[in-house]
Design a protein around this motif. Sequence first.
Motif, PDB file in Angstrom:
ATOM      1  N   SER A   1       7.116   1.882 -10.364  1.00  0.00           N
ATOM      2  CA  SER A   1       6.613   2.129  -9.016  1.00  0.00           C
ATOM      3  C   SER A   1       5.140   1.781  -8.997  1.00  0.00           C
ATOM      4  O   SER A   1       4.380   2.274  -9.833  1.00  0.00           O
ATOM      5  N   VAL A   2       4.759   0.922  -8.080  1.00  0.00           N
ATOM      6  CA  VAL A   2       3.344   0.556  -7.970  1.00  0.00           C
ATOM      7  C   VAL A   2       2.726   1.341  -6.812  1.00  0.00           C
ATOM      8  O   VAL A   2       1.813   2.121  -7.001  1.00  0.00           O
ATOM      9  N   PHE A   3       3.286   1.171  -5.624  1.00  0.00           N
ATOM     10  CA  PHE A   3       2.789   1.889  -4.441  1.00  0.00           C
ATOM     11  C   PHE A   3       3.832   2.857  -3.865  1.00  0.00           C
ATOM     12  O   PHE A   3       3.483   3.821  -3.214  1.00  0.00           O
ATOM     13  N   SER A   4       5.112   2.538  -4.041  1.00  0.00           N
ATOM     14  CA  SER A   4       6.153   3.372  -3.438  1.00  0.00           C
ATOM     15  C   SER A   4       6.284   4.696  -4.172  1.00  0.00           C
ATOM     16  O   SER A   4       6.127   4.742  -5.396  1.00  0.00           O
ATOM     17  N   LYS A   5       6.604   5.745  -3.428  1.00  0.00           N
ATOM     18  CA  LYS A   5       6.751   7.059  -4.055  1.00  0.00           C
ATOM     19  C   LYS A   5       8.156   7.254  -4.619  1.00  0.00           C
ATOM     20  O   LYS A   5       8.350   7.882  -5.636  1.00  0.00           O
ATOM     21  N   HIS A   6       9.152   6.737  -3.877  1.00  0.00           N
ATOM     22  CA  HIS A   6      10.527   7.078  -4.227  1.00  0.00           C
ATOM     23  C   HIS A   6      11.330   5.954  -4.858  1.00  0.00           C
ATOM     24  O   HIS A   6      12.412   6.181  -5.363  1.00  0.00           O
ATOM     25  N   VAL A   7      10.845   4.755  -4.772  1.00  0.00           N
ATOM     26  CA  VAL A   7      11.597   3.628  -5.348  1.00  0.00           C
ATOM     27  C   VAL A   7      10.684   2.785  -6.221  1.00  0.00           C
ATOM     28  O   VAL A   7       9.466   2.930  -6.195  1.00  0.00           O
ATOM     29  N   GLU A   8      11.317   1.860  -6.969  1.00  0.00           N
ATOM     30  CA  GLU A   8      10.540   0.969  -7.829  1.00  0.00           C
ATOM     31  C   GLU A   8      10.022  -0.225  -7.030  1.00  0.00           C
ATOM     32  O   GLU A   8      10.641  -0.662  -6.079  1.00  0.00           O
ATOM     33  N   ASP A   9       8.841  -0.722  -7.435  1.00  0.00           N
ATOM     34  CA  ASP A   9       8.277  -1.912  -6.808  1.00  0.00           C
ATOM     35  C   ASP A   9       8.362  -3.122  -7.731  1.00  0.00           C
ATOM     36  O   ASP A   9       8.066  -4.247  -7.315  1.00  0.00           O
ATOM     37  N   ALA A  10       8.738  -2.870  -8.985  1.00  0.00           N
ATOM     38  CA  ALA A  10       8.848  -3.979  -9.933  1.00  0.00           C
ATOM     39  C   ALA A  10       9.979  -3.696 -10.917  1.00  0.00           C
ATOM     40  O   ALA A  10      10.273  -2.539 -11.225  1.00  0.00           O
ATOM     41  N   VAL A  11      10.623  -4.767 -11.362  1.00  0.00           N
ATOM     42  CA  VAL A  11      11.761  -4.659 -12.280  1.00  0.00           C
ATOM     43  C   VAL A  11      11.549  -5.642 -13.431  1.00  0.00           C
ATOM     44  O   VAL A  11      11.357  -6.845 -13.178  1.00  0.00           O
ATOM     45  N   LYS A  21       0.835  -1.207   0.000  1.00  0.00           N
ATOM     46  CA  LYS A  21       0.000   0.000   0.000  1.00  0.00           C
ATOM     47  C   LYS A  21       0.868   1.255   0.000  1.00  0.00           C
ATOM     48  O   LYS A  21       2.079   1.185   0.234  1.00  0.00           O
ATOM     49  N   GLU A  22       0.188   2.389  -0.234  1.00  0.00           N
ATOM     50  CA  GLU A  22       0.926   3.632  -0.419  1.00  0.00           C
ATOM     51  C   GLU A  22       1.185   4.376   0.881  1.00  0.00           C
ATOM     52  O   GLU A  22       0.716   5.492   1.066  1.00  0.00           O
ATOM     53  N   GLY A  66       6.904   2.878   5.682  1.00  0.00           N
ATOM     54  CA  GLY A  66       8.143   2.498   5.053  1.00  0.00           C
ATOM     55  C   GLY A  66       9.330   2.673   5.952  1.00  0.00           C
ATOM     56  O   GLY A  66       9.316   3.464   6.889  1.00  0.00           O
ATOM     57  N   THR A  67      10.359   1.887   5.693  1.00  0.00           N
ATOM     58  CA  THR A  67      11.624   1.970   6.417  1.00  0.00           C
ATOM     59  C   THR A  67      12.673   2.353   5.384  1.00  0.00           C
ATOM     60  O   THR A  67      12.322   2.843   4.314  1.00  0.00           O
ATOM     61  N   TRP A  68      13.948   2.133   5.687  1.00  0.00           N
ATOM     62  CA  TRP A  68      14.981   2.489   4.705  1.00  0.00           C
ATOM     63  C   TRP A  68      14.805   1.761   3.385  1.00  0.00           C
ATOM     64  O   TRP A  68      15.255   2.218   2.346  1.00  0.00           O
ATOM     65  N   ARG A  69      14.077   0.628   3.427  1.00  0.00           N
ATOM     66  CA  ARG A  69      13.880  -0.140   2.207  1.00  0.00           C
ATOM     67  C   ARG A  69      13.050   0.618   1.173  1.00  0.00           C
ATOM     68  O   ARG A  69      12.995   0.250   0.007  1.00  0.00           O
ATOM     69  N   SER A  70      12.331   1.669   1.617  1.00  0.00           N
ATOM     70  CA  SER A  70      11.515   2.395   0.655  1.00  0.00           C
ATOM     71  C   SER A  70      12.135   3.750   0.305  1.00  0.00           C
ATOM     72  O   SER A  70      11.502   4.595  -0.301  1.00  0.00           O
ATOM     73  N   GLU A  71      13.395   3.956   0.717  1.00  0.00           N
ATOM     74  CA  GLU A  71      14.023   5.241   0.440  1.00  0.00           C
ATOM     75  C   GLU A  71      15.044   5.145  -0.688  1.00  0.00           C
ATOM     76  O   GLU A  71      15.840   4.219  -0.731  1.00  0.00           O
ATOM     77  N   LYS A  72      15.004   6.130  -1.534  1.00  0.00           N
ATOM     78  CA  LYS A  72      15.915   6.166  -2.676  1.00  0.00           C
ATOM     79  C   LYS A  72      17.346   6.442  -2.198  1.00  0.00           C
ATOM     80  O   LYS A  72      17.543   7.162  -1.226  1.00  0.00           O
ATOM     81  N   GLY A  73      18.290   5.829  -2.845  1.00  0.00           N
ATOM     82  CA  GLY A  73      19.688   6.147  -2.560  1.00  0.00           C
ATOM     83  C   GLY A  73      20.249   5.446  -1.339  1.00  0.00           C
ATOM     84  O   GLY A  73      21.389   5.654  -0.954  1.00  0.00           O
TER      85      GLY A  73
END
Lengths: 287, 326
Positions: free
Chosen positions: B191-201, B146-147, B150-157
Amino acid sequence: MDRVLFGDNQFFGVNHSSDEKSRAQTIRFQTNAAILNVLDIARDEGINTFMCTTHDRIGQICDIIRDNPRYQDFTIYPCMPYAHKYANALTELGVLGTIKQFVPGNIFNTFAKGGVAFMKKDFATLAELMIDAELKMFRGINTPVIWMQNVITDLLLGLGMTDFLVKFHDHVKTKHNAEPGFITMNLPYLLETLEGAGIKQPTICASINKIGFRMSGGVELYEKTIRQKRCNLVAMQVLAAGALPASEAFEYVCKQDGIDSILFGASSRGNISHSKNLIDQYSKQPI
Amino acid sequence: MGLSHCAILGAHPKVDLQSVCDTSAIVLEGFKKHSKFQVFNDYKKMIQDSELDCIVIASPTKFHAEMVDYALENNIHVFCEKPFSLHPEDGRKLAEKAASKGLINQVGYHNRFLGTFNEVKRLIDQDLLGDVYHFLAESYGPVVLKEKGGTWRSEKGQGGGCLYDYASHTIDLIHFILGNTKKVSGTQLKSVFSKHVEDAVYSSLELENNISGQLSVNWSDETHRKMNTQITLLGKKGKIIADATEVKIFLKESNNKLGLEKGWNVRYLTDLTEGVNYYLRGEEYSSQIDHFIECVLNKNQKNKSTFSSALLTDNVISMLLQDQNN
């Protein structure tokens, strides 16, 4: 404990031999009616104990059977926690967020029991509150044995945090008036640890099968441990994820002197009946 | 810190687990009150104050490089969680440093320790499928559904996102079974639900041995109860479909040398997996730690998941990011 206990893995797509089968099971047991239908078949076959995780779906099943006179002799052995619920929360919310989500009440309210425990970093009390919260769904249902899931038992065992195992044991006994049980993939190690912490003749459920699947320490050490009868023992994963034919698998566990009960799960009337009959038949033969 | 690594090490008969380090006050307090281990919130202090032979690093990915470097500098054998490092240049230097110091180095690609994937590698190495002309490597699971939160796993960089966290396993598995990647194309990071990172590759990969195929990874797929990795290989002589629990083999003709029949053959995890001394959440997690410890105790043993091999996976991650930007 009854000789035969009915498990719930099949209802939630837990299949240790095939991810594909597990998907098919998830689809089949999408409705509560489908689960109840299989429980009814198990009861017809004379199995009256259902050992299940504290999954949300089980809460719904409890709501259906709670006031239904047909199920008044039906016994449930809850196994807690439903680990994926916590694992997902840890990934998504972090440690603090998970505690906030699962400890009842506001943990930042110092007038609440959970708030005081949180402020003092009193993990034992937090754990007790989480146990109580997990058990709420079984209110009004006969739950004489309450289990700690293997992923938690074995994690605490590895971390050497034996005091939490003892806490669970004491809390289930005193507050819930039930026998505490521990599910494990490490029977000899766990038993030794529990005995060392002063818990004699504990109730344990462990993977036990002819080929040594998920039996840490090996078949020989397990057989020796079983013979010593130092615990009330339930055998699970008897079929070794389907690697063994049913007859050979049940004959092996029934002939181990020191196993009190046998846990299995199945979805069809044929398999349930066949398994139950095999256990009855081999249990009658002298060991 | 890696709670499950810690439990596996705590139960290991050949390991004396000395100290743990984390930044979470609540985790540290729990360890202080309920475990026998020494507790630190500064890894440098832990390394200085404890006499360590080995270290397991399971921090957010962006810290891997400096932590690994410091451990190597102090002549400590290192097991580092995957992915190895965010910048391949750092990874290359660390791989060289570990090798020059003769220190055991391993990255936590646990698929290399699964009975089923090892069986696939064995069969491919024996040329069971003849010319392999296509592969499909997939991983799916329910991490971000869901949107929010998040922890560090959802942060870019920081090494967050499905590419670093999930796809790294899938890429490493391709390298383990088939060979290293030469080129990527048609990459889509969604990106499906995440704002800053990809959820699918999704991407097409070409390997150094000219085998090509596709990568399809999605961590926002709740039809899977947990992470599920599958590899499908198509060759002139047949096809293999393998996941963590079974290997399904289809052959156009029987292979007597390998004892496989014409048509479908199925091998299960139970026949392909050796028991472990302590089981927590899958034999492969215990096996990879056992292997690391064995390598430390017996230096002649070749490590199965070194910094150098993990660096090749990091390189592909960079290639995928670049391809998407192009």
